[in-house]
Each structure stands twice: as C-alpha cells, then as structure tokens.
Design a protein around this motif. Structure first.
Motif, PDB file in Angstrom:
ATOM      1  N   ILE A   5     -10.137  18.936   1.025  1.00 36.25           N
ATOM      2  CA  ILE A   5     -10.058  18.230   2.187  1.00 36.25           C
ATOM      3  C   ILE A   5     -10.151  16.782   1.600  1.00 36.25           C
ATOM      4  N   THR A   6     -11.047  16.540   0.580  1.00 30.43           N
ATOM      5  CA  THR A   6     -11.183  14.986   0.053  1.00 30.43           C
ATOM      6  C   THR A   6      -9.813  14.700  -0.719  1.00 30.43           C
ATOM      7  N   ASN A   7      -9.065  15.724  -1.360  1.00 26.66           N
ATOM      8  CA  ASN A   7      -7.586  15.324  -1.856  1.00 26.66           C
ATOM      9  C   ASN A   7      -6.826  14.926  -0.819  1.00 26.66           C
ATOM     10  N   ALA A   8      -6.689  16.079   0.267  1.00 29.54           N
ATOM     11  CA  ALA A   8      -5.683  15.850   1.265  1.00 29.54           C
ATOM     12  C   ALA A   8      -5.948  14.437   1.867  1.00 29.54           C
ATOM     13  N   VAL A   9      -7.130  13.999   2.128  1.00 26.10           N
ATOM     14  CA  VAL A   9      -7.373  12.749   2.811  1.00 26.10           C
ATOM     15  C   VAL A   9      -6.790  11.480   2.077  1.00 26.10           C
ATOM     16  N   ALA A  10      -7.077  11.663   0.628  1.00 28.44           N
ATOM     17  CA  ALA A  10      -6.613  10.771  -0.479  1.00 28.44           C
ATOM     18  C   ALA A  10      -5.175  10.597  -0.640  1.00 28.44           C
ATOM     19  N   ALA A  11      -4.360  11.687  -0.595  1.00 29.65           N
ATOM     20  CA  ALA A  11      -2.994  11.944  -0.572  1.00 29.65           C
ATOM     21  C   ALA A  11      -2.440  11.309   0.816  1.00 29.65           C
ATOM     22  N   VAL A  12      -2.893  11.699   1.672  1.00 31.28           N
ATOM     23  CA  VAL A  12      -2.218  11.025   3.015  1.00 31.28           C
ATOM     24  C   VAL A  12      -2.537   9.677   3.013  1.00 31.28           C
ATOM     25  N   SER A  13      -3.542   9.047   2.560  1.00 33.52           N
ATOM     26  CA  SER A  13      -3.537   7.463   2.491  1.00 33.52           C
ATOM     27  C   SER A  13      -2.648   7.128   1.429  1.00 33.52           C
ATOM     28  N   LEU A  14      -2.348   7.555   0.380  1.00 34.34           N
ATOM     29  CA  LEU A  14      -1.378   7.104  -0.491  1.00 34.34           C
ATOM     30  C   LEU A  14       0.021   7.044   0.202  1.00 34.34           C
ATOM     31  N   VAL A  15       0.380   7.699   1.175  1.00 32.96           N
ATOM     32  CA  VAL A  15       1.573   7.728   1.846  1.00 32.96           C
ATOM     33  C   VAL A  15       1.926   6.324   2.650  1.00 32.96           C
ATOM     34  N   PHE A  16       0.858   5.562   2.978  1.00 27.72           N
ATOM     35  CA  PHE A  16       1.031   4.203   3.495  1.00 27.72           C
ATOM     36  C   PHE A  16       1.233   3.183   2.487  1.00 27.72           C
ATOM     37  N   THR A  17       1.195   3.532   1.220  1.00 28.64           N
ATOM     38  CA  THR A  17       1.272   2.284   0.249  1.00 28.64           C
ATOM     39  C   THR A  17       2.612   1.627   0.257  1.00 28.64           C
ATOM     40  N   GLY A  18       2.421   0.248   0.360  1.00 31.38           N
ATOM     41  CA  GLY A  18       3.536  -0.543   0.700  1.00 31.38           C
ATOM     42  C   GLY A  18       3.941  -1.491  -0.436  1.00 31.38           C
ATOM     43  N   VAL A  19       4.835  -2.452  -0.403  1.00 30.27           N
ATOM     44  CA  VAL A  19       5.309  -3.361  -1.530  1.00 30.27           C
ATOM     45  C   VAL A  19       4.172  -4.423  -1.995  1.00 30.27           C
ATOM     46  N   HIS A  20       3.366  -4.482  -1.017  1.00 27.90           N
ATOM     47  CA  HIS A  20       2.187  -5.534  -1.184  1.00 27.90           C
ATOM     48  C   HIS A  20       0.708  -5.010  -0.965  1.00 27.90           C
ATOM     49  N   THR A  21       0.677  -3.808  -1.098  1.00 27.71           N
ATOM     50  CA  THR A  21      -0.456  -3.085  -0.830  1.00 27.71           C
ATOM     51  C   THR A  21      -1.591  -3.607  -1.788  1.00 27.71           C
TER      52      THR A  21
END
Length: 501
Positions: free
Chosen positions: A341-357
C-alpha cells in the motif's frame, strides 16, 4: 580468537562484499546510462537503454534455475568461484565495448555470473554458519546491503561517468572481484555436502528461450514492428510453443529446475506473482527517475544519483526496524499489506511529476517508496521458505529470484516501449536521444513530451503496485504463525522455519 573462527569471520565478510558487489552492479549502470549513450550511440541510444538494463537481468534470470542444482552437484564453493570468474570476464569486456550492441552482449555475459553472486553467496553463508552455528544473521543483513547498494551504486556510477569515464563503471568491479575470488579460494572451507543430481539443462534452456521471446515481444511490439507483423506474430507463436515445452519438461523431468508441484501451494503461487510485480515496479521507478532527472531537468549523472539516497534511507530504516515490528506483533501479511500500500501511494504520487516539480517533493516521494520496499524486502522470500517443504527450499528460493528478475526485465522492456511510443506520438519523428541537442521552443516542447511520457511509465508502475496490493490482500497463510518456531501447514505443505538448514 581461534584461527578457524577468524577464518570464518573473514569468509563471512567476503560473502557480504560479494553480495554488495552484486547489488551495486544492478544499480551502478542506471546513473551512467546517459553518458554511455552519448558516447556509443548519440542518435538512438536512449531507445536501447532498456536492453542495456534488461540484458543483465535476463541473463541472470536464465541462469538462476541452474545455480541451485549445480551447487548441490558440485559444491557451493566451486559454483561460487565460477560465478565470480564469469562476472569478472563480463565486466572486463563491458569496459572495452565500442558499440551499444557489444555493450549489451557483454552485459548479458556479466549477468550470467551476476545471477550467482547473490543466490550462491547465500548458500555459502548458510553452510559457513552451519546448523545452530553462530554468525551474522543472513536475513538481517539483506536490507542494509540492498540499501547501501541502492545508495552507493548510482552515486559511484554517476561520479565515474562525470569525472572519469563511464568505462570505469565496469572496470571498478575488477580489483574488488579479484580480491573476492582469491580470498574465497584460499579461506572458505565448506563441508563436502555435494551429491550428484540430474541437472535439467534442457529445462533451463527452455526457460531462457521463452523468457527471451517474451522480452523481445515487449521490446519490439508496436515500436520496431507492428503488433500484427510477421515478426511479432512469429515471436508470439514461439513464446507459446517454448512455454508449453518448458511446462511439459518440468512435468516430466526427474529433477526439474522449477517443479510445477510448487504452484499447487497457494502461498508460493501468490508469492511468485507478488515478487514479479515488485520487480516490475522497482525497475519502473529507479531507471526512469534517472532518465527524468538527467534529460528533463538537466541534472548531471553524479548529482541525479544523489536522489537515490532518500529511497535507500527509507529502505534501510524500515529494514532494520523489521525485528522490532515483529516483536510488536507484525506478521508477514502485515508487512506485505503495509509495504504494498505504501509503495502504491508513492508510485501514484510520481504520476503527477511535472517539468517544474519540486525536487524536494520528489525526494520525499522516493523516501516513501524506500519505506515501502524496506517493509517488503526479504518478506516474500522468507514467507516462501517457511511455506515450502525442506527438500524444495533451493528451488523455491531461486524461483522467487527468477520471478523478480523476469518481472524486472519484462518491466524494463515494456516501459521502454511505452516511453518511446508516447514520446513519438507527441513529437513525430523525434527521438528522446536528441533532446539535449535541441534549443528554444523545440527543446521545451520535447521536454514536456518526455515528462508526460515518463509519467505514463510511472502510471504503469503504479498499476503493478496496485496489483501487488490485491495479491497481498488475497494472501492467506492457514494453520501457522509468523514466529521463528512456526509449525503446521501452509497450503497443504509443511512449514520450514527460516533458520532451518
């Protein structure tokens, strides 16, 4: 301290260095991929990075089923020395490569030896410790070594690529490996436990063949060749035929490399699938975070490698806390559910990485990802060992490693295809390898296209982790506890304590 005690302690230290060398080599190349591409193939090299990564993993995967049988037949020390020698030859050849094709081929040879550095080293350590013997906790050092390798590998690789030459990423293995080989040959003394077994070479060859076919389909499908092309259809037919032959061989061989009876054990069946998902997710994050940082954010190889430190810190911290958590009542299922569950949450948050994150936010996400992997590290393997009959411990252990390596190799190839296809849909005729040579609006547009493509890769990795959560939820371990003295049945199979030899 007696001479025998001193010899054994040095032998344990040699084994720990060997495992660290194996973990380092799995991570050291990730930070140097961009400099390697710029030197060997600046036009199309980025598209071949998945092969550079997966060649090692695929070769190691193909060799894994054989190592256990070879160790039983010829002795762990002989097979250990053979694996180290093969790894050293592959490392030397990688350093001399002049094309990406050569480097990929030599990396595969290196992987044949690398497949034994971890698995056979664990066998050597177990035999050095002996039943009831004293020595370092074999399972306890896993998190520390993996975390150290994850942190040091990219840092060392990036520093060598930036300040020396990427070839030293491979040459650095030589003095360490030679020292390991000499010390092991002279100092390691193991009880002669070898007994002749039938080694299923045809089964191992079929495993390598169907794995390679699957990897080629994932790498070429929809990119080099259309999905309906004769090449992909032919590879698909070959994969089905080779897999069928492998299953037939495992059902009829006297001593199969991967006994099908293990799949009747529901705990092992879920463990194999879960480990495969973890392999996919891990490769989908580490490799492509490095690509994002170096190409999209313009961060040097050595500086981008520092972003692995938060992930390694999370991994080591939770790994070292495992004993305390167990004392507080955490079971294997608790570890697996919390970690996935922890890894799934972290992986989902990476999906929103942008050019200026924010890079601080990215570091925090990697820290959480490391915490998740730290909770999972070794738990699946330990669970498989506890849920397997004593006579199948070797094949169950290599089976876990096999599915992790296969998942990592397959994930790398699939994610490489996804990245290329997504990028080409946004920049027709373009290649990620040429982004650094663009300027102005063309460069900005290419970077945005790359970032959204990498986000798609992260989404695929998140999907793998969500599936891992489902597998962890479905996992049932009837009739047993999670303590070291666990007894009873697991899925109809006898439970073997972790420390059984």
């Amino acid at each position: 301290m007696s001479s025998s005690t001193g010899r054994r302690r040095i032998s344990f230290a040699v084994c720990i260095v060997t495992i660290l060398l194996a973990v380092l080599d799995q991570n050291i190349v990730s930070a140097a991929t961009v400099p390697i591409v710029r030197d060997l193939d600046p036009d199309h090299g980025v598209d071949r990075i998945p092969w550079l990564i997966s060649a090692f993993a695929l070769a190691a995967t193909a060799a894994l089923p054989l190592y256990g049988k070879l160790s039983d037949s010829y002795g762990a020390k002989r097979v250990f020395l053979g694996a180290v020698a093969t790894f050293l030859v592959g490392s030397a050849l990688c350093g001399t490569a002049h094309t990406m094709g050569q480097l990929i081929a030599f990396r595969a040879l290196q992987g044949l030896g690398g497949g034994g550095l971890m698995s056979i080293t664990m066998v050597v350590m177990a035999q050095l410790k002996g039943p009831g013997g004293k020595g370092p906790g074999i399972a306890g050092i896993g998190a520390v070594i993996a975390g150290a390798g994850m942190a040091l590998g990219p840092v060392v690789g990036g520093a060598l690529a930036d300040h020396a030459n990427w070839r030293w990423v491979f040459y650095i293995n030589l003095p360490i490996g030679v020292a390991v080989f000499v010390l092991a040959a002279v100092l390691i003394k193991l009880p002669h436990q070898a007994s002749r077994h039938r080694i299923d070479y045809p089964g191992a060859a079929l495993a390598a063949a169907f794995s390679t076919s699957l990897l080629l389909i994932a790498e070429w499908g929809g990119k080099e060749y259309s999905w309906g092309s004769a090449t992909i259809l032919g590879l698909s037919a070959a994969f089905v035929a080779l897999l069928a032959l492998f299953l037939w061989r495992q059902a009829t061989a006297a001593e199969p490399v991967l006994p099908l009876a293990m799949f009747r054990n529901p705990v092992l069946r879920n463990a194999f699938a879960l480990q495969g998902m973890l392999g996919i997710a891990l490769m989908g994050t580490v490799v492509y975070i490095m690509i994002y940082l170096q190409i999209a954010r313009g961060i040097s190889a050595s500086d981008s490698s520092l972003f692995m430190i938060p992930m390694a810190a999370g991994l080591v911290g939770t790994g070292l806390s495992a004993g305390l958590l167990k004392k507080r009542g955490w079971t294997h299922r608790t570890f697996l559910l919390t970690g996935t569950i922890t890894n799934a949450v972290a992986a989902v948050s990476l999906v929103f990485t942008g050019v200026h994150t924010s890079l601080w936010l990215l570091g925090a996400e990697l820290l959480v990802l490391g915490v998740g992997f730290g909770l999972l590290l070794g738990q699946v393997l330990t669970l498989a060992m506890e849920s397997t009959a004593r006579e199948q411990l070797g094949v169950a252990t290599t089976g876990i490693r096999f599915f992790q390596s296969l998942g990592g190799a397959l994930g790398t190839a699939l994610f490489g295809t996804v990245l290329s296809r997504m990028y080409e849909s946004k920049v027709p005729g373009g290649s990620t390898s040429t982004i650094a040579r663009l300027s102005g609006e063309a460069h900005a547009h290419a970077v945005r296209a790359l970032v959204t493509s990498v986000d798609t890769v992260f989404a695929c990795a998140a999907g793998a982790m969500v599936l891992a959560v489902v597998l962890a939820v479905r996992l049932r371990i009837p009739g047993r506890t999670d303590g070291p003295d666990a007894a009873g049945r697991a899925g109809g199979h006898p439970v073997v304590p972790v420390n059984a030899k």
